[in-house]
Design a protein around this motif. Structure first.
Motif, short mmCIF file in Angstrom:
data_model
loop_
_atom_site.label_atom_id
_atom_site.label_comp_id
_atom_site.label_asym_id
_atom_site.label_seq_id
_atom_site.Cartn_x
_atom_site.Cartn_y
_atom_site.Cartn_z
N GLY A 174 0.85 -1.20 0.00
CA GLY A 174 0.00 0.00 0.00
C GLY A 174 0.88 1.25 0.00
N GLY A 175 0.33 2.34 -0.50
CA GLY A 175 1.09 3.58 -0.63
C GLY A 175 1.74 4.03 0.66
N THR A 176 1.05 3.83 1.78
CA THR A 176 1.57 4.29 3.08
C THR A 176 2.81 3.50 3.52
OG1 THR A 176 -0.56 5.21 3.67
CG2 THR A 176 0.85 4.60 5.52
N ALA A 177 3.02 2.32 2.92
CA ALA A 177 4.22 1.53 3.25
C ALA A 177 5.43 1.98 2.43
CB ALA A 177 3.94 0.04 3.01
N SER A 178 5.29 3.05 1.63
CA SER A 178 6.37 3.45 0.70
C SER A 178 7.64 4.04 1.33
CB SER A 178 5.86 4.49 -0.30
OG SER A 178 4.78 3.99 -1.02
N PRO A 179 7.57 4.83 2.40
CA PRO A 179 8.81 5.51 2.83
C PRO A 179 9.94 4.53 3.18
CG PRO A 179 6.93 6.47 3.95
CD PRO A 179 6.43 5.26 3.23
N ASP A 180 11.15 4.95 2.91
CA ASP A 180 12.31 4.16 3.32
C ASP A 180 12.25 3.95 4.82
OD1 ASP A 180 13.27 3.96 0.83
OD2 ASP A 180 14.84 5.48 1.05
#
Ligand SMILES: Nc1ncnc2c1ncn2[C@@H]1O[C@H](COP(=O)(O)OP(=O)(O)OP(=O)(O)O)[C@@H](O)[C@H]1O
Ligand SMILES: [Mg+2]
Length: 343
Positions: free
Chosen positions: A275-281
């Motif tokens: 999901g998009g919210t899991a994107s950050p390094d």
């Protein structure tokens, strides 16, 4: 042919198999209403911007909504909120219909099978996903598809855990919700959602720092990383705090649900986050660390992030649709040959 569709609070995505490739079509699940004028009419008629006119208003939908909102100094609006059709938005259904039509296109065969994602009922809000599911189903049916709902968490299992016998914990961190599914050999043994996701992080961080929500969202999506460097008092610092809080909240609810549902406790399963919210390094490392610290009543063999967090739900819906299509075809064929065989 079969198709997968991810109906998300922020993004709507379809997926189809074309030869060896999976092709995705994506639009933002958002729109803007502007007054009809000759200037707007000229701009729109010379472009391929997705829009409809109704009386003295023009609605621009999908990816272009934000640009037009900026030019015309209007706010974008959203057909969905917290994972389901918004009850506060009177234009929700016609707008989501327009976006969905553009994303799925025409059926490539009569009654083409289409699996679309639906969230599980949230455990922290008194709302049901049934009305949302039935409405989307009827829109897709009227476009000529044969629609089938698939749980969003289960779609994650289909797309990411084929190499683990479809066994594991899949979590989709979206905009409006977080969807969790524990699957054992492709059978969902626990599924739920919580009505918090990226939008919640944005709103809380905006409130805390007195920053407009749109600004917070763009800081978050640009180059924000969960690297534990503190930016005390700044937007990034607030984002880190609410990310941390969301992850803890998800883990506490996993523990609670596993207890309530009597899930077998000697499991050893992989965890996939997407999901998009899991994107950050740093996201999967932070989640692994928090899981480690918590008293999860089953063992976890590893935490992995999907290769492409924005696409995995649509991809999983496609895997499920194709597998159902093959099953139905095999059943038809065996139905056709059985009478001859018995002769
Ligand atoms: N690079 C990024 N860093 C952090 N967050 C991001 C990034 N890209 C997108 N997001 C966030 O991801 C969310 C959108 O993710 P996604 O498309 O998975 O949600 P959705 O499926 O539309 O929503 P839901 O499943 O909750 O209905 C938004 O909150 C967005 O701000
Ligand atoms: Mg989603």
């Amino acid at each position: 042919m079969a198709q997968g569709l991810d109906v998300g609070t922020m993004n709507i995505l379809s997926s189809r198999q074309e030869g060896d490739e999976t092709v995705f079509v994506q639009q933002r699940n958002s729109f803007v209403e502007i007054d009809y004028s000759d200037m707007a009419d000229q701009m729109l008629s010379r472009s391929d911007v997705l829009h409809i006119r109704k009386d003295d208003k023009v609605y621009i939908v999908g990816d272009d909504a934000l640009n037009f909102a900026n030019i015309f100094n209007e706010e974008t609006r959203r057909p969905m909120q917290a994972g389901i059709l918004s009850s506060d938005e009177k234009s929700a259904i016609p707008m989501i219909k327009l976006i969905t039509e553009q994303v799925v296109g025409q059926p490539q065969s009569p009654e083409e099978l289409l699996f679309f994602s639906v969230p599980a009922d949230p455990i922290d809000e008194d709302v049901s996903t049934l009305y949302h599911q039935k409405t989307i189903e009827s829109l897709l049916g009227s476009m000529g598809y044969q629609p089938e709902p698939i749980n969003e968490g289960m779609a994650v299992i289909y797309s990411e855990l084929a190499d683990h016998n479809f066994t594991g914990l899949g979590i989709s961190f979206g905009a409006g919700m977080t969807n969790v599914c524990l699957s054992y050999y492709a059978v969902p043994v626990m599924k739920f959602s919580i009505a918090r996701g990226g939008d919640w992080i944005d709103e809380k961080s905006a409130q805390a720092t007195g920053t407009p929500v749109d600004k917070v969202t763009s800081v978050k999506e640009d180059d924000f990383a969960l690297d534990f460097e503190t930016d005390v008092g700044g937007v990034e610092g607030a984002l880190s705090i609410y990310y941390d809080n969301l992850l803890d909240y998800v883990i506490q609810n996993v523990i609670k649900e596993v207890d309530d549902e009597d899930v077998e406790e000697d499991l050893d399963v992989p965890v996939v986050v997407t999901g998009g919210t899991a994107s950050p390094d740093g996201f999967e490392e932070l989640f692994a660390e928090r899981l480690n610290e918590a008293n999860v009543p089953f063992s976890i063999s590893g935490v992995r992030r999907a290769e492409n967090p924005m696409y995995s739900v649509a991809q999983g819906a496609l895997v499920a649709a194709r597998s159902e299509e093959q099953r139905a075809m095999a059943e038809r064929q065996s139905g056709e040959t059985t009478p001859e065989a018995s002769e």
